[in-house]
Motif scaffolding. Structure first.
Motif, PDB file in Angstrom:
ATOM      1  N   PRO A 292      -3.896   9.004  19.763  1.00  0.00           N
ATOM      2  CA  PRO A 292      -3.496  10.613  19.682  1.00  0.00           C
ATOM      3  C   PRO A 292      -4.888  11.353  19.072  1.00  0.00           C
ATOM      4  N   SER A 299      -3.556  16.111  26.805  1.00  0.00           N
ATOM      5  CA  SER A 299      -2.013  16.160  26.603  1.00  0.00           C
ATOM      6  C   SER A 299      -1.137  16.049  27.928  1.00  0.00           C
ATOM      7  N   LYS A 301       2.790  16.403  29.202  1.00  0.00           N
ATOM      8  CA  LYS A 301       4.311  16.118  28.918  1.00  0.00           C
ATOM      9  C   LYS A 301       4.975  15.365  30.136  1.00  0.00           C
ATOM     10  N   VAL A 302       5.588  14.269  29.479  1.00  0.00           N
ATOM     11  CA  VAL A 302       5.987  13.311  30.496  1.00  0.00           C
ATOM     12  C   VAL A 302       7.571  13.980  31.095  1.00  0.00           C
ATOM     13  N   PRO A 350       5.897   5.439  28.176  1.00  0.00           N
ATOM     14  CA  PRO A 350       6.660   6.402  27.126  1.00  0.00           C
ATOM     15  C   PRO A 350       7.905   6.735  27.600  1.00  0.00           C
ATOM     16  N   LYS A 351       8.680   7.624  26.863  1.00  0.00           N
ATOM     17  CA  LYS A 351      10.113   8.235  27.268  1.00  0.00           C
ATOM     18  C   LYS A 351       9.725   9.577  27.946  1.00  0.00           C
ATOM     19  N   GLY A 353       9.992  13.512  28.328  1.00  0.00           N
ATOM     20  CA  GLY A 353       9.836  14.573  27.144  1.00  0.00           C
ATOM     21  C   GLY A 353       8.921  14.340  26.238  1.00  0.00           C
ATOM     22  N   ASP A 354       8.311  12.709  26.048  1.00  0.00           N
ATOM     23  CA  ASP A 354       7.079  12.673  25.244  1.00  0.00           C
ATOM     24  C   ASP A 354       6.124  13.511  25.765  1.00  0.00           C
ATOM     25  N   ILE A 355       5.033  13.757  24.673  1.00  0.00           N
ATOM     26  CA  ILE A 355       3.749  14.262  24.891  1.00  0.00           C
ATOM     27  C   ILE A 355       2.886  13.193  24.513  1.00  0.00           C
ATOM     28  N   VAL A 356       2.020  12.751  25.795  1.00  0.00           N
ATOM     29  CA  VAL A 356       0.941  11.816  25.668  1.00  0.00           C
ATOM     30  C   VAL A 356      -0.299  12.090  25.710  1.00  0.00           C
ATOM     31  N   LYS A 357      -1.384  11.291  25.416  1.00  0.00           N
ATOM     32  CA  LYS A 357      -2.739  11.874  25.315  1.00  0.00           C
ATOM     33  C   LYS A 357      -3.135  10.782  26.507  1.00  0.00           C
TER      34      LYS A 357
END
Ligand SMILES: Nc1ncnc2c1ncn2[C@@H]1O[C@H](COP(=O)(O)OP(=O)(O)OP(=O)(O)O)[C@@H](O)[C@H]1O
Ligand SMILES: [Mg+2]
Length: 377
Positions: A292, A299, A301-302, A350-351, A353-357
């Motif tokens: 993070p 970023s 958004k999944v 990830p799931k 709706g997650d926000i990943v880097k």
């Protein structure tokens, strides 16, 4: 065997105002397997048919083995073609189908038999020689069509989407067989397909064509690792490369709210026409999940995830800043709306709706100028 040269070759069909093949320069080396690839209507068949002598050349020359064949009759060119619709004669046996062209040419019977048997052996068709085509599978029929070309022992093979009538599994098998066969026979081959996977797996070199214009020629890895322009970058590779336009601020690309370091030499090549923007491309396998607090990451958004067992894929949207939303990206705007694809270890997906880097491997970034769509790095 022979080298094939297209020397500034142009074809404009009567009634068309634009050339279907435009000033093509292409050199197919002796014994080489060259794959011509591009989307539907880009001029692949036209190129092949000009080499076969089935289509007139309006400008330029074609040479086979150093000899100018531009105006030569098809039958005098010593080439053999395999088409998508390889119509076999239904009333003839496999052996007769394979030997038919030789019979027409007046080749002695025992010579025909010898060549047909040799080709059948190479193609694993010996046990079917006395059967009629209707008693064969699609893949076997396709091999008979190949056999028909092989027995002629031509200088050049031309193949126009010969696998497109086969189902997916057979296509994979047959493409390996054709590539191996070509290497065994060592006959110069021009192979046409719109399937980039076929091109990557079969060709010694690949020529990518778009709207009648040659974009890039090179070994599969060259095209994959260093595409010369945005079109080749997006066309070669599956899943395809992520390609987006970003503003350049203080020598860095602005990706949503984040920034991405850019090599100075590439930024220096941008011109006023590029409007302080740059096109950044990266393949799904050349990015990874970042911590993070990682700088130089952006970023995402999944929107969807896929677990294929061996690989995992994350599909997402780059979170846009307000500046991005107002940015004029012209024709590339549609790419901007495309989901970004990242290949990851399927155990760390990830799931939704997650926000990943996400961070991109800087050595694997592909940079292009928006004005010319040509490679910068
Ligand atoms: N006989 C013809 N008269 C006029 N235009 C033609 C003719 N044949 C082809 N064209 C046009 O020339 C362009 C190139 O056609 P070509 O058949 O070479 O494409 P292709 O790359 O083989 O496409 P596909 O993958 O669909 O087979 C197309 O725009 C097509 O409409
Ligand atoms: Mg075609």
């Amino acid at each position: 065997m022979a080298e094939v040269i297209f020397d500034h070759v142009t074809r404009i069909y009567p009634g068309n105002d634009k050339p279907s093949v435009d000033d093509l320069n292409l050199d197919i080396k002796d014994g080489e397997f060259l794959v011509l690839v591009g989307p539907s209507g880009c001029g692949k068949s036209t190129t092949l048919r000009m080499l076969a002598g089935l289509e007139e050349v309006n400008k330029g020359r074609i040479l086979i083995g150093g000899k100018d064949v531009t105006t030569m009759q098809p039958k005098d060119r010593d080439i053999a073609m395999v088409f998508q619709n390889y119509a076999l004669y239904p009333h003839m046996t496999v052996a007769d189908n394979m030997g038919f062209a030789l019979k027409i040419a007046g080749t002695p019977k025992d010579e025909i038999r010898k060549r047909v048997e040799k080709a059948a052996e190479i193609l694993d068709l010996t046990e079917f020689l006395d059967r009629k085509p209707k008693a064969l599978s699609g893949g076997q029929r396709q091999r008979v069509a190949m056999g028909r070309a092989i027995v002629r022992e031509p200088k050049v093979f031309l193949m126009d989407e010969p696998l497109s009538n086969l189902d997916a599994k057979l296509r994979v098998q047959t493409r390996t067989q054709i590539a191996a066969l070509q290497r065994q026979l060592g006959v110069t081959t021009l192979y046409v397909t719109h399937d980039q996977t076929e091109a990557l797996t079969m060709g010694d070199r690949i020529a990518v064509i778009k709207l009648g214009i040659l974009q890039q020629v090179g070994a599969p890895t060259e095209l994959y690792d260093r595409p010369a322009n945005v079109f080749v970058a997006g066309f070669i590779g599956s899943p395809s490369m992520n390609i987006n336009v970003h503003p350049v601020i203080n020598g860095e690309a602005k990706v949503g709210e984040d920034t991405l370091a850019l090599p100075k030499e590439a930024v220096a090549k941008l011109t006023p026409e590029d409007n302080n923007q740059i096109i950044v491309g990266f393949r799904p396998e050349d990015a990874s999940l970042a911590a993070p607090d990682d700088t130089n990451a952006f970023s995402l958004k999944v929107v969807n995830v896929e677990d294929l067992g061996s690989d995992g894929y994350i599909y997402g949207n780059i979170i846009q800043s307000d500046a991005d939303k107002t940015m004029d990206t012209g024709s590339l705007m549609s790419d901007q709306n495309k989901l970004t694809t990242i290949r990851v270890n399927p155990r760390v997906l990830p799931k939704i709706g997650d926000i990943v880097k996400i961070k991109i491997n800087p050595a694997k970034m592909h940079l292009f100028a928006p004005s010319t769509e040509l490679r910068l790095n």
